[in-house]
Design a protein around this motif. Structure first.
Motif, PDB file in Angstrom:
ATOM      1  N   SER A   2       0.917  -1.489  -0.014  1.00  0.00           N
ATOM      2  CA  SER A   2       0.122  -0.084   0.050  1.00  0.00           C
ATOM      3  C   SER A   2       0.780   1.261   0.097  1.00  0.00           C
ATOM      4  O   SER A   2       0.388   2.363  -0.249  1.00  0.00           O
ATOM      5  CB  SER A   2      -0.890  -0.012   1.417  1.00  0.00           C
ATOM      6  N   ARG A   7      -7.516  -9.842   1.490  1.00  0.00           N
ATOM      7  CA  ARG A   7      -7.322  -8.756   2.529  1.00  0.00           C
ATOM      8  C   ARG A   7      -6.681  -7.526   1.880  1.00  0.00           C
ATOM      9  O   ARG A   7      -7.230  -6.416   1.997  1.00  0.00           O
ATOM     10  CB  ARG A   7      -6.392  -9.283   3.561  1.00  0.00           C
ATOM     11  N   GLN A   8      -5.450  -7.559   1.048  1.00  0.00           N
ATOM     12  CA  GLN A   8      -5.118  -6.340   0.485  1.00  0.00           C
ATOM     13  C   GLN A   8      -6.067  -5.643  -0.444  1.00  0.00           C
ATOM     14  O   GLN A   8      -6.025  -4.436  -0.511  1.00  0.00           O
ATOM     15  CB  GLN A   8      -3.748  -6.710  -0.123  1.00  0.00           C
ATOM     16  N   GLU A  48      -9.310  -5.776  -0.394  1.00  0.00           N
ATOM     17  CA  GLU A  48     -10.503  -5.375   0.534  1.00  0.00           C
ATOM     18  C   GLU A  48     -10.049  -4.139   0.947  1.00  0.00           C
ATOM     19  O   GLU A  48     -10.829  -3.123   1.268  1.00  0.00           O
ATOM     20  CB  GLU A  48     -10.996  -6.542   1.329  1.00  0.00           C
ATOM     21  N   ARG A  49      -8.682  -4.068   1.478  1.00  0.00           N
ATOM     22  CA  ARG A  49      -8.324  -2.653   2.002  1.00  0.00           C
ATOM     23  C   ARG A  49      -8.103  -1.512   1.158  1.00  0.00           C
ATOM     24  O   ARG A  49      -8.290  -0.390   1.590  1.00  0.00           O
ATOM     25  CB  ARG A  49      -7.110  -2.820   2.952  1.00  0.00           C
ATOM     26  N   TYR A  50      -7.451  -2.078   0.097  1.00  0.00           N
ATOM     27  CA  TYR A  50      -7.120  -1.213  -0.923  1.00  0.00           C
ATOM     28  C   TYR A  50      -7.742  -1.394  -2.440  1.00  0.00           C
ATOM     29  O   TYR A  50      -6.863  -2.056  -3.126  1.00  0.00           O
ATOM     30  CB  TYR A  50      -5.565  -1.186  -0.904  1.00  0.00           C
ATOM     31  N   TYR A  61      -6.683 -12.668  12.516  1.00  0.00           N
ATOM     32  CA  TYR A  61      -7.133 -12.960  11.253  1.00  0.00           C
ATOM     33  C   TYR A  61      -6.247 -13.989  10.740  1.00  0.00           C
ATOM     34  O   TYR A  61      -4.970 -14.017  10.683  1.00  0.00           O
ATOM     35  CB  TYR A  61      -7.232 -11.890  10.361  1.00  0.00           C
ATOM     36  N   TYR A  82     -12.785  -4.980  13.529  1.00  0.00           N
ATOM     37  CA  TYR A  82     -13.092  -4.027  12.496  1.00  0.00           C
ATOM     38  C   TYR A  82     -11.619  -3.915  11.718  1.00  0.00           C
ATOM     39  O   TYR A  82     -10.599  -4.478  11.781  1.00  0.00           O
ATOM     40  CB  TYR A  82     -13.219  -2.691  12.893  1.00  0.00           C
ATOM     41  N   ASN A  83     -11.791  -3.659  10.443  1.00  0.00           N
ATOM     42  CA  ASN A  83     -10.727  -3.723   9.321  1.00  0.00           C
ATOM     43  C   ASN A  83     -10.068  -4.771   9.183  1.00  0.00           C
ATOM     44  O   ASN A  83      -9.064  -5.169   9.068  1.00  0.00           O
ATOM     45  CB  ASN A  83      -9.823  -2.564   9.889  1.00  0.00           C
ATOM     46  N   LEU A  84     -10.769  -6.005   9.263  1.00  0.00           N
ATOM     47  CA  LEU A  84     -10.426  -7.343   9.173  1.00  0.00           C
ATOM     48  C   LEU A  84      -9.698  -7.892  10.214  1.00  0.00           C
ATOM     49  O   LEU A  84      -9.790  -9.132  10.383  1.00  0.00           O
ATOM     50  CB  LEU A  84      -9.601  -7.391   7.828  1.00  0.00           C
ATOM     51  N   ASP A  85      -8.673  -7.174  10.801  1.00  0.00           N
ATOM     52  CA  ASP A  85      -7.898  -7.969  12.080  1.00  0.00           C
ATOM     53  C   ASP A  85      -7.477  -7.095  13.036  1.00  0.00           C
ATOM     54  O   ASP A  85      -6.539  -7.186  13.625  1.00  0.00           O
ATOM     55  CB  ASP A  85      -6.717  -8.499  11.209  1.00  0.00           C
ATOM     56  N   GLN A  86      -8.444  -5.928  13.415  1.00  0.00           N
ATOM     57  CA  GLN A  86      -8.046  -5.025  14.268  1.00  0.00           C
ATOM     58  C   GLN A  86      -9.207  -5.189  15.311  1.00  0.00           C
ATOM     59  O   GLN A  86     -10.305  -5.102  14.986  1.00  0.00           O
ATOM     60  CB  GLN A  86      -8.246  -3.612  13.533  1.00  0.00           C
TER      61      GLN A  86
END
Length: 407
Positions: free
Chosen positions: A81, A142-143, A145-147, A293, A341-345
């Motif tokens: 990212s 995951r990458q 989905e985040r970006y 995650y 939240y945010n997949l792994d937070q």
């Protein structure tokens, strides 16, 4: 078959890297020839059977470390990212050179590429006349989905001949995001190296009781919460040691040690390789995977293959992979996750209760060791079906079928 295997990362240290390496080892044993393209950088050297076409990072033509599919890698890495378009282009051009060399010099029957990401899209474009099979390891999704901007470079994913997944959670996303046919997505799961991870070793002494973790020393892996459980477990049982294996810097080590109460019985080591991990597991009693995650959680399966009691977070892919028989055997204890939240937070206010649940489950498993409880042999026979030998047979069948359909 003559198989081209492609990975943008090191063929070691991470789940996908180990998957890549084990698959090459097993297909070689099956009698197939392997050609290998992968990322590498100093000081690492790759020893795998086959014809090697490495892409060297951190040198004048590619002057930055290997880009990691996770933002935290167990070796020096570049975060995707944070890469500029020019850096991504530079990485892909370096791989394109090796891919074109292979296309020109080697007779390839089928291509296996890892991660539904930039390099796999490039592989599809270059190898347009042979079947291309891609593995999804979860971190790639995951990458994306985040970006979401990364999807602009991934149009060729739609044209892959077959996608193999290690977790059942990935199918719907792949189908939706890439407009990809569901009947061309096959769940194969993960496998462990039966030559390393087995029960053929002496039972370790019960004093001290040893708890082990291996993996990335990242917040998303729950290692800080694991460190917080140490004083709780130590106060209850006394004769306990923790052993965490994974690359850290001085600041991370200091934080972990502080959370563990600066005890001399809390140990942190740098990761080396799977053989070293297996040797360490032989001396341990309970393996813990507290991650927020995981697509699969293969390290827990490796530990159970060695007869170790396990404590993990609620990893859906792992629960489905093991099935009801193992999940209810007592060999593994699943720990309810905090809100994520945010997949792994984790939600901050939920963390103390998660630490308590994790400590409770670690104590449950350690008490089983102290009481010399045993697990029925048929449980381990079930786990043995998850070995790389068995997995590679299933994958070989899918590759042969794909090759036949392409003729």
């Amino acid at each position: 078959m003559r198989i081209l295997n492609v990975l943008a990362q090191l063929p070691m240290k991470t789940g996908s890297g180990v998957y890549f390496s084990n698959l090459i080892e097993e297909t070689t044993k099956q009698g197939h020839e392997n050609v290998i393209i992968y990322g590498v950088q100093e000081p690492y050297q790759i020893e795998l059977p086959g014809m090697h076409y490495p892409v060297q990072f951190s040198q004048p033509h590619l002057p930055f470390p290997i880009a990691g599919m996770s933002d935290v890698m167990p070796y020096e890495s570049t975060v995707y990212s944070e890469m500029t378009d020019a850096m991504i282009d530079q990485e892909l051009e370096a791989f394109r050179d090796q891919l074109e060399q292979v296309k020109q010099n080697e007779q390839i029957d089928i291509v296996i590429t890892h991660h539904l990401f930039f390099l796999s899209a490039l592989v599809r474009e270059i190898f347009s006349k042979v079947p291309v099979v891609a593995f999804c390891h979860g971190t790639d999704l995951r990458q994306i989905e985040r970006y979401p901007r990364f999807k602009q470079r991934l149009r060729a994913i739609h044209d892959l001949d077959l996608i193999l997944t290690v977790s059942p959670n990935e199918t719907e996303k792949i189908a939706d995001w890439f407009d990809y046919p569901r009947d061309q997505i096959q769940l194969v799961g993960g496998g462990f190296n039966q030559g390393l991870f087995n029960r053929d070793y002496p039972t370790p002494p019960k004093s001290p009781l040893k708890v082990m973790y291996t993996g990335k020393m990242a917040q998303a892996k729950g290692v800080y919460e694991l460190a917080k459980t140490f004083p709780i477990v130590k106060q209850t049982l006394g004769d306990v040691e923790y052993h965490l294996i994974g690359n850290t810097n001085a600041k991370e080590q200091e934080t972990l040690q502080t959370l563990a109460g600066n005890s001399p019985d809390f140990h942190i080591y740098d990761a080396v390789d799977q053989a070293t991990m297996a040797d360490c597991l032989k001396k341990a009693h309970v393996f813990v995977l507290p991650s927020y995650y995981e697509a699969l959680g293969l390290s827990a399966i490796e530990a159970m293959a060695m007869g170790k009691y396990c404590v993990t977070s609620e990893i859906e892919g792992l629960k489905r992979e093991l099935g009801e028989t193992v999940n209810h055997s007592g060999l593994i204890q699943y720990t309810e996750l905090p809100r994520i939240y945010n997949l792994d937070q984790p939600v901050a206010e939920d963390i103390p209760a998660y630490v308590d649940r994790l400590a409770k489950n670690i104590l449950i498993q350690l008490e089983k060791v102290r009481r010399s409880e045993t697990v029925k042999d048929d449980i381990f026979e079930w786990i043995d079906q998850k070995s790389w030998r068995q997995l590679a047979k299933r994958i070989e069948g899918l590759l042969m079928l794909q090759l036949e359909q392409s003729k």
